[in-house]
Design a protein around this motif. Structure first.
Motif, PDB file in Angstrom:
ATOM      1  N   LYS A   7       0.358  45.037  25.273  1.00  0.00           N
ATOM      2  CA  LYS A   7      -0.444  46.237  25.519  1.00  0.00           C
ATOM      3  C   LYS A   7      -1.878  45.863  25.867  1.00  0.00           C
ATOM      4  CE  LYS A   7      -1.999  50.542  23.348  1.00  0.00           C
ATOM      5  NZ  LYS A   7      -1.917  51.400  22.136  1.00  0.00           N
ATOM      6  N   GLN A   8      -2.490  44.994  25.052  1.00  0.00           N
ATOM      7  CA  GLN A   8      -3.873  44.633  25.302  1.00  0.00           C
ATOM      8  C   GLN A   8      -4.249  43.359  24.553  1.00  0.00           C
ATOM      9  OE1 GLN A   8      -6.412  47.784  23.842  1.00  0.00           O
ATOM     10  NE2 GLN A   8      -5.430  47.841  21.852  1.00  0.00           N
ATOM     11  N   VAL A   9      -5.291  42.721  25.050  1.00  0.00           N
ATOM     12  CA  VAL A   9      -5.904  41.575  24.394  1.00  0.00           C
ATOM     13  C   VAL A   9      -7.346  41.960  24.092  1.00  0.00           C
ATOM     14  CG1 VAL A   9      -6.549  39.160  24.561  1.00  0.00           C
ATOM     15  CG2 VAL A   9      -4.421  39.955  25.620  1.00  0.00           C
ATOM     16  N   VAL A  10      -7.701  41.927  22.808  1.00  0.00           N
ATOM     17  CA  VAL A  10      -9.011  42.398  22.348  1.00  0.00           C
ATOM     18  C   VAL A  10      -9.771  41.236  21.729  1.00  0.00           C
ATOM     19  CG1 VAL A  10     -10.215  43.989  20.787  1.00  0.00           C
ATOM     20  CG2 VAL A  10      -8.117  44.718  21.931  1.00  0.00           C
ATOM     21  N   LEU A  11     -11.065  41.190  21.982  1.00  0.00           N
ATOM     22  CA  LEU A  11     -11.919  40.179  21.373  1.00  0.00           C
ATOM     23  C   LEU A  11     -12.915  40.875  20.454  1.00  0.00           C
ATOM     24  CD1 LEU A  11     -12.815  37.200  21.233  1.00  0.00           C
ATOM     25  CD2 LEU A  11     -14.443  37.703  23.075  1.00  0.00           C
ATOM     26  N   PHE A  12     -12.767  40.634  19.135  1.00  0.00           N
ATOM     27  CA  PHE A  12     -13.738  41.124  18.163  1.00  0.00           C
ATOM     28  C   PHE A  12     -14.810  40.051  18.041  1.00  0.00           C
ATOM     29  CE2 PHE A  12      -9.887  43.440  17.059  1.00  0.00           C
ATOM     30  CZ  PHE A  12     -10.375  44.733  16.936  1.00  0.00           C
ATOM     31  N   LYS A  13     -16.036  40.416  18.422  1.00  0.00           N
ATOM     32  CA  LYS A  13     -17.077  39.412  18.590  1.00  0.00           C
ATOM     33  C   LYS A  13     -17.804  39.071  17.300  1.00  0.00           C
ATOM     34  CE  LYS A  13     -17.790  41.252  23.231  1.00  0.00           C
ATOM     35  NZ  LYS A  13     -18.771  41.871  24.162  1.00  0.00           N
ATOM     36  N   SER A  14     -17.774  39.976  16.331  1.00  0.00           N
ATOM     37  CA  SER A  14     -18.467  39.743  15.067  1.00  0.00           C
ATOM     38  C   SER A  14     -17.768  40.549  13.996  1.00  0.00           C
ATOM     39  CB  SER A  14     -19.942  40.155  15.167  1.00  0.00           C
ATOM     40  OG  SER A  14     -20.045  41.572  15.259  1.00  0.00           O
ATOM     41  N   ARG A  15     -18.292  40.504  12.768  1.00  0.00           N
ATOM     42  CA  ARG A  15     -17.692  41.272  11.676  1.00  0.00           C
ATOM     43  C   ARG A  15     -18.042  42.750  11.763  1.00  0.00           C
ATOM     44  NH1 ARG A  15     -18.809  37.984   6.266  1.00  0.00           N
ATOM     45  NH2 ARG A  15     -20.509  37.062   7.442  1.00  0.00           N
ATOM     46  N   ASN A  16     -18.876  43.131  12.726  1.00  0.00           N
ATOM     47  CA  ASN A  16     -19.082  44.538  13.047  1.00  0.00           C
ATOM     48  C   ASN A  16     -18.017  44.934  14.056  1.00  0.00           C
ATOM     49  OD1 ASN A  16     -19.858  47.052  13.918  1.00  0.00           O
ATOM     50  ND2 ASN A  16     -21.847  46.426  14.712  1.00  0.00           N
ATOM     51  N   GLU A  17     -17.039  45.729  13.648  1.00  0.00           N
ATOM     52  CA  GLU A  17     -15.882  45.986  14.493  1.00  0.00           C
ATOM     53  C   GLU A  17     -16.177  46.943  15.647  1.00  0.00           C
ATOM     54  OE1 GLU A  17     -12.549  46.862  11.920  1.00  0.00           O
ATOM     55  OE2 GLU A  17     -12.113  44.728  11.802  1.00  0.00           O
ATOM     56  N   HIS A  18     -17.408  47.483  15.743  1.00  0.00           N
ATOM     57  CA  HIS A  18     -17.812  48.181  16.961  1.00  0.00           C
ATOM     58  C   HIS A  18     -18.051  47.179  18.084  1.00  0.00           C
ATOM     59  CE1 HIS A  18     -18.153  52.224  15.417  1.00  0.00           C
ATOM     60  NE2 HIS A  18     -18.953  51.849  14.441  1.00  0.00           N
ATOM     61  N   ASP A  19     -18.340  45.948  17.720  1.00  0.00           N
ATOM     62  CA  ASP A  19     -18.690  44.910  18.684  1.00  0.00           C
ATOM     63  C   ASP A  19     -17.418  44.227  19.162  1.00  0.00           C
ATOM     64  OD1 ASP A  19     -20.085  43.146  20.239  1.00  0.00           O
ATOM     65  OD2 ASP A  19     -20.761  41.874  18.579  1.00  0.00           O
ATOM     66  N   PHE A  20     -16.767  44.823  20.159  1.00  0.00           N
ATOM     67  CA  PHE A  20     -15.516  44.274  20.672  1.00  0.00           C
ATOM     68  C   PHE A  20     -15.480  44.455  22.188  1.00  0.00           C
ATOM     69  CE2 PHE A  20     -14.545  48.720  20.585  1.00  0.00           C
ATOM     70  CZ  PHE A  20     -13.626  48.920  21.603  1.00  0.00           C
ATOM     71  N   SER A  21     -14.611  43.722  22.817  1.00  0.00           N
ATOM     72  CA  SER A  21     -14.330  43.931  24.231  1.00  0.00           C
ATOM     73  C   SER A  21     -12.838  43.775  24.453  1.00  0.00           C
ATOM     74  CB  SER A  21     -15.104  42.937  25.110  1.00  0.00           C
ATOM     75  OG  SER A  21     -14.724  41.603  24.811  1.00  0.00           O
ATOM     76  N   VAL A  22     -12.327  44.460  25.471  1.00  0.00           N
ATOM     77  CA  VAL A  22     -10.918  44.363  25.830  1.00  0.00           C
ATOM     78  C   VAL A  22     -10.818  43.471  27.054  1.00  0.00           C
ATOM     79  CG1 VAL A  22      -8.854  45.631  26.513  1.00  0.00           C
ATOM     80  CG2 VAL A  22     -10.470  46.649  24.885  1.00  0.00           C
ATOM     81  N   LEU A  23     -10.098  42.376  26.935  1.00  0.00           N
ATOM     82  CA  LEU A  23      -9.990  41.406  28.019  1.00  0.00           C
ATOM     83  C   LEU A  23      -8.882  41.767  28.994  1.00  0.00           C
ATOM     84  CD1 LEU A  23     -10.363  38.125  25.918  1.00  0.00           C
ATOM     85  CD2 LEU A  23     -12.155  39.563  26.919  1.00  0.00           C
ATOM     86  N   GLU A  24      -7.772  42.316  28.458  1.00  0.00           N
ATOM     87  CA  GLU A  24      -6.643  42.756  29.283  1.00  0.00           C
ATOM     88  C   GLU A  24      -6.092  44.050  28.697  1.00  0.00           C
ATOM     89  OE1 GLU A  24      -3.630  39.709  29.679  1.00  0.00           O
ATOM     90  OE2 GLU A  24      -5.124  38.138  29.336  1.00  0.00           O
ATOM     91  N   TYR A  25      -5.610  44.927  29.562  1.00  0.00           N
ATOM     92  CA  TYR A  25      -4.974  46.161  29.093  1.00  0.00           C
ATOM     93  C   TYR A  25      -3.874  46.555  30.074  1.00  0.00           C
ATOM     94  CZ  TYR A  25      -4.191  51.021  27.840  1.00  0.00           C
ATOM     95  OH  TYR A  25      -3.604  52.213  27.476  1.00  0.00           O
ATOM     96  N   TYR A  26      -2.687  46.932  29.540  1.00  0.00           N
ATOM     97  CA  TYR A  26      -1.526  47.288  30.344  1.00  0.00           C
ATOM     98  C   TYR A  26      -0.965  48.624  29.858  1.00  0.00           C
ATOM     99  CZ  TYR A  26      -1.653  42.211  31.140  1.00  0.00           C
ATOM    100  OH  TYR A  26      -2.049  40.928  31.425  1.00  0.00           O
TER     101      TYR A  26
END
Length: 371
Positions: free
Chosen positions: A117-136
Motif C-alpha cells: 500500500k505504501q512506504v512511510v518514513l518516520f523522521k523523528s519521534r514526533n509522528e507528525h514528522d513523516f513522509s510517504v515515499l511510495e503509495y499505491y
C-alpha cells in the motif's frame, strides 16, 4: 488550566539494571484488558522482567484460535525494535521499528490481499514528522513515487473532532515534503472536519470545525496525526496491566503490581532485586503528578521550560524520608516539582538480595509551554 499550556510529565526511574526475566501467558478482552481464559478474545506470550514488572524481551500476540496477530520486542518496558502486525488472513498488515514507544524509520503498509500500500518514513519521534515515499491504490497503481504525488489515508479513527464515524485524510507530497492543502473528511457525510495548508513542508495555516457551534476556526498548529498508531490503546492497556473488572474485583485495580500479578497468573513471585517505585506503577504516578501539579504563573510569564530533577529517599517500609532538588531550572518550578512529589505517599521500597532496603530514586518532571 490556562488554554495555552501543555504540561508534559516524563518519569524516568534510574534503574540498577537488575532483571529477572520469565515468559508469561496472559489472556485479554477485545479491548486488551487482562481477563480469564474463558472470557478472552486474545492471548499474549511475552517476556517480563519480574523484578520491575514490565515487558522486556519478545512479545507475541495471538487470536484465541492461535493465529499470530503481532510480534515485537520490548526493552525496559518500552517498545524497542522490529514489530510486525498481521491481518486475520495471515497477510502482513504493516511492519517497521519502534524506538522508545514511537515509530521510527521506514515502515511498510500492505492491503489484506498482500499488495504493498505504501512506504512511510518516520523522521523523528514526533509522528507528525513523516513522509510517504511510495503509495499505491488497491489495484496496484502507483499514485506517489519517490516522495512526490497524491496520498490518501482512509478509514482512520480519531477522537479529535467526534467519534461517530471514520475519517479520510487526503494530501500531496512534493520531494517528500507536505505541500498544498491537506483535508480531513468525515466519511459518513463527506463533511470537511479540518484542513491544513503546507508550503514545502512548513505549516502555513489551519482551520478546524467546531461541531458544538457549527463554525470553522483558525488554529496555529498541525494537530491531526495523519497516520495514527491504531494499536495505541492496546499498547497502553497491556503495558499497565489494565484489568477486566467484569471478572476481577474493582478493588484489585488499587493493589500493588505484585498482588495483581499473583491474582491474574496464580503464581506468587518473590522479588529478589528491584528498584523503588510508585506502588501502583509508573502510569499511575504520571497521572497523579499531572492531576496535582500547577504551572507557576511566574514561569509562564517568563516562558521558562525544562526538566526539574527531584530526588526521593524511600525507606524500607515505603515511606518518603526526604525530597530534595537534584537539578533545577527556576526557583518556582523547582519548588512546585518538589511540592507535588511530596504528595506521593505510597512507594514500593527497593529490594536487594531478597531484603527491602532504603534507597533513592530520581524523578525528572518536564515543564513545557506550547502555544
Amino acid at each position: 488550566m490556562n488554554k495555552y499550556l501543555l504540561l508534559l510529565f516524563v518519569l524516568l526511574m534510574y534503574s540498577t539494571g537488575l532483571k529477572s526475566q520469565e515468559t508469561i501467558k496472559l489472556f485479554y478482552t477485545s479491548d486488551w484488558k487482562v481477563t480469564k481464559e474463558d472470557e478472552a478474545i486474545y492471548y499474549r506470550e511475552s517476556e517480563y522482567d519480574l523484578n520491575n514488572f514490565e515487558l522486556d524481551g519478545s512479545v507475541f500476540d495471538y487470536a484465541l484460535s492461535g493465529k499470530l496477530i503481532m510480534e515485537g520486542n520490548y526493552l525496559n518496558g518500552k517498545k524497542n525494535g522490529n514489530f510486525i502486525f498481521y491481518y486475520d488472513n495471515g497477510e502482513i498488515k504493516n511492519k517497521g521499528q519502534y524506538e522508545n514507544n514511537r515509530r521510527i524509520g521506514r515502515w511498510e503498509y500492505f492491503y489484506n490481499n498482500g499488495k504493498l500500500k505504501q512506504v512511510v518514513l518516520f523522521k523523528s519521534r514526533n509522528e507528525h514528522d513523516f513522509s510517504v515515499l511510495e503509495y499505491y491504490n488497491r489495484d496496484g497503481k502507483q499514485l506517489l513515487e519517490n516522495g512526490t504525488g497524491k496520498w490518501k489515508n482512509d478509514s482512520i479513527q480519531t477522537g479529535m473532532f467526534d467519534t461517530e464515524s471514520l475519517k479520510t485524510v487526503t494530501g500531496q507530497f512534493n520531494d517528500s515534503l507536505k505541500h498544498g492543502v491537506w483535508k480531513l473528511i468525515r466519511i459518513s457525510d463527506n463533511k470537511l472536519m479540518h484542513s491544513e495548508r503546507f508550503q514545502k513542508g512548513k505549516l502555513v495555516e489551519a482551520t478546524i470545525y467546531n461541531a458544538q457551534f457549527d463554525y470553522y476556526g483558525t488554529i496555529s498548529s498541525e494537530i491531526v496525526n495523519k497516520i495514527p498508531d491504531e494499536n495505541s490503546t492496546k499498547f497502553i492497556n497491556t503495558e499497565k496491566f489494565d484489568l477486566d473488572t467484569t471478572v476481577y474485583p474493582v478493588a484489585l485495580l488499587f493493589s500493588d503490581v505484585e498482588t495483581i500479578f499473583e491474582t491474574i497468573t496464580g503464581k506468587k513471585y518473590e522479588v529478589q532485586n528491584r528498584d523503588a517505585g510508585y506502588i501502583y506503577g509508573d502510569y499511575s504516578l504520571l497521572e497523579f503528578l499531572e492531576k496535582n501539579i500547577r504551572y507557576p504563573r511566574s514561569a509562564v510569564d517568563e516562558r521558562i521550560t525544562g526538566k526539574v530533577y527531584v530526588g526521593v529517599v524511600i525507606d524500607s517500609l515505603g515511606n518518603t524520608r526526604k525530597v530534595q532538588l537534584v537539578k533545577g531550572i527556576h526557583e518556582d518550578l523547582d519548588k512546585e516539582a518538589q511540592r507535588v512529589v511530596r504528595l506521593v505517599d505510597k512507594w514500593m521500597p527497593a529490594i536487594r538480595d531478597g531484603k527491602v532496603v532504603k534507597s533513592t530514586i530520581t524523578i525528572p518532571v518536564n515543564f513545557q509551554i506550547k502555544e
